[in-house]
Each structure stands twice: as structure tokens, then as C-alpha cells.
Design a protein around this motif. Structure first.
Motif, PDB file in Angstrom:
ATOM      1  N   LEU A  31       0.812  -1.217   0.000  1.00  0.00           N
ATOM      2  CA  LEU A  31       0.000   0.000   0.000  1.00  0.00           C
ATOM      3  C   LEU A  31       0.844   1.264   0.000  1.00  0.00           C
ATOM      4  O   LEU A  31       0.368   2.334  -0.376  1.00  0.00           O
ATOM      5  N   ALA A  32       2.099   1.167   0.412  1.00  0.00           N
ATOM      6  CA  ALA A  32       2.977   2.338   0.442  1.00  0.00           C
ATOM      7  C   ALA A  32       3.846   2.456  -0.806  1.00  0.00           C
ATOM      8  O   ALA A  32       4.583   3.427  -0.950  1.00  0.00           O
ATOM      9  N   ASP A  33       3.770   1.487  -1.699  1.00  0.00           N
ATOM     10  CA  ASP A  33       4.672   1.409  -2.856  1.00  0.00           C
ATOM     11  C   ASP A  33       3.909   1.738  -4.130  1.00  0.00           C
ATOM     12  O   ASP A  33       3.236   0.873  -4.714  1.00  0.00           O
ATOM     13  N   ALA A  34       4.004   2.979  -4.601  1.00  0.00           N
ATOM     14  CA  ALA A  34       3.263   3.414  -5.785  1.00  0.00           C
ATOM     15  C   ALA A  34       3.647   2.603  -7.019  1.00  0.00           C
ATOM     16  O   ALA A  34       2.791   2.240  -7.833  1.00  0.00           O
ATOM     17  N   ASP A  65      -2.024  -3.334   3.269  1.00  0.00           N
ATOM     18  CA  ASP A  65      -0.562  -3.361   3.245  1.00  0.00           C
ATOM     19  C   ASP A  65       0.000  -4.573   2.521  1.00  0.00           C
ATOM     20  O   ASP A  65       1.124  -4.536   2.021  1.00  0.00           O
ATOM     21  N   ALA A 126      -1.281   4.898  -2.542  1.00  0.00           N
ATOM     22  CA  ALA A 126      -0.079   5.168  -1.745  1.00  0.00           C
ATOM     23  C   ALA A 126      -0.069   6.608  -1.253  1.00  0.00           C
ATOM     24  O   ALA A 126       0.371   6.889  -0.128  1.00  0.00           O
ATOM     25  N   ARG A 129      -2.541   6.884   1.626  1.00  0.00           N
ATOM     26  CA  ARG A 129      -1.935   6.324   2.833  1.00  0.00           C
ATOM     27  C   ARG A 129      -0.954   7.308   3.467  1.00  0.00           C
ATOM     28  O   ARG A 129      -0.973   7.535   4.681  1.00  0.00           O
TER      29      ARG A 129
END
Length: 241
Positions: A31-34, A65, A126, A129
Motif C-alpha cells: 500500500l505504500a509502494d506506488a 498493506d 499510496a 496512505r
């Protein structure tokens, strides 16, 4: 240190260094990795069952995640939906269910709950988030308990339900609906909402969908509502009453 004692310490030191190396090389959450989200979207569109036909997402896509869950309209039968789950770099088709709204798609036009996959930007999850955590860090106690107060996920709805709520039957904007412009204080504890005027294309009918998360909870049960624009930016941040 005695040579024999040094020799006994070496395996423990090597093991500790190995653990540090593993921790440093661990990839960020999906979820944090575009870039990983973009790759997941491309992989979904390229699945053999779609055979060059644009997949349509029904109602919502759920981003977490470690996975993505999404309902896709069967390209060969609009009355059927399939649930797809993305985990560890692979898509898997899971449950099938009836698409009860299929007969209304043409009549509803742009107001139906099906949206072409290409009109959704997975990478925006992302940014949502990141913006949620940026605001949460400013709310006392919001991130104190990682088991309960962490961001549970990001949702993309194929229709912006806020527009439906904010308009009356005649299409006029409800006077009780939050205005789109103006900016108040964004400091936690302030009763003034933080509202940002829509950016370019925000009210364009061609821009469909709504990014959403749960509220941010702080100390003493104080909560903050947070809303996002179609580009993932914060459009509203306000203490709940």
C-alpha cells in the motif's frame, strides 16, 4: 578479549548482522509502494481472461498493506462478478457472484457502479496512505496503539457518494453539505474544519470515484474525519462532534 571468547562471539555477531540486513532489505508495504501498485494494475489488465477487453471494476477496490481485493465484471457475462485478490505479486480469481445491477447499467449511464479499470489509478492509494499518516502523526495518541489505531486500509469507490448526499432531488446543493472551498485550521482540537478547494478537474464529470479511509482516532476517543480528492490529496480534515 581472549581469542577463544572472540571466536565464540563471531557466530552471534554474524547472526545479528544478518537480521539487520534482512530488516534493511525488506520491501515497503504494498500500500505504500506506488510503483508496485502500478505494476499490480497492469498485471490485472493483462490477465488472459480479459483478452484485450477492458476490465470493469464493480463498486469498490480495497487496498491493504499486503493485498488488494477487487470485484470485476465478467467480460463475457455482465450478470456475473468475480472477486480477484492480489498477494505476493500475483492475482488470483476467487469467488463468483451475481451482478444484480447489470440490467440497469445502460439506464444509469455514468451513475452506475461499474467503472473501467483504466480510469482508476492504483498508485493514488499510496498517496492517500501517506496523507493519512501525515495527519495522524499530528493527532495525540493516534498512532500509540499499532494494533488498533493504525490505518486498516484504503478504499476506492467507483462513485463519489458524497456528491449524492450533498445534493437534493432537484440537483441543488444541500445547504447542510460541507462547502468545497475555504480553509480553516488543521490543528488537532480545533473546531474549524480544514477544507481545500477542489483542484483542476475535481468537479469534472469525467473524474469519477472516491478515495476513502477510516477516521483518525486519538486520545480520549477524539476522532477526526478525513476526506480525499480524486488525486489522493486531503480535501477535508475535521474533528468529529
Amino acid at each position: 578479549m581472549h581469542p577463544s571468547a572472540l571466536a565464540r562471539c563471531r557466530p552471534a555477531v554474524a547472526a545479528a548482522l544478518a537480521l539487520v540486513a534482512i530488516g534493511c532489505s525488506r520491501p515497503p508495504p504494498l500500500l505504500a509502494d506506488a510503483a508496485a501498485l502500478t505494476q499490480a494494475q497492469r498485471a490485472l489488465a493483462a490477465l488472459p481472461e480479459f483478452a484485450g477487453r477492458a476490465p470493469h471494476v464493480h463498486a469498490a477496490a480495497l487496498f491493504h498493506d499486503d493485498d488488494i481485493e477487487i470485484a470485476i465484471v465478467d467480460p463475457g457475462d455482465a450478470r456475473t462478478l468475480h472477486t480477484y485478490r492480489y498477494r505476493q505479486g500475483r492475482w488470483r480469481r476467487e469467488d463468483a457472484m451475481g451482478h444484480s445491477c447489470a440490467q440497469w447499467r445502460d439506464a444509469l449511464g455514468e451513475n452506475n457502479d461499474d467503472l473501467a479499470l483504466q480510469r482508476i489509478d492504483f498508485a493514488t492509494a499510496a498517496r492517500v496512505r501517506a496523507n493519512w499518516y501525515e495527519r495522524a502523526r499530528g493527532v495525540p495518541g493516534a498512532l500509540a496503539d499499532p494494533d488498533y489505531d493504525r490505518l486498516s486500509g484504503v478504499w476506492f469507490y467507483t462513485r463519489d457518494h458524497r456528491r449524492s448526499v450533498g445534493r437534493g432531488d432537484d440537483g441543488a446543493v444541500d445547504s447542510d453539505a460541507p462547502p468545497g472551498g475555504g480553509r480553516g485550521s488543521d490543528e488537532p482540537g480545533s473546531d474549524q474544519p480544514d477544507r481545500v478547494a477542489p483542484g483542476p478537474g475535481e468537479r469534472d464529470d469525467g473524474e469519477r470515484g472516491q478515495w476513502s479511509t477510516g477516521p483518525i482516532s486519538g486520545q480520549g476517543g477524539v476522532g477526526y474525519q478525513i476526506e480525499f480528492g480524486i488525486d489522493g490529496s486531503v480535501r477535508r480534515f475535521e474533528r468529529l462532534r
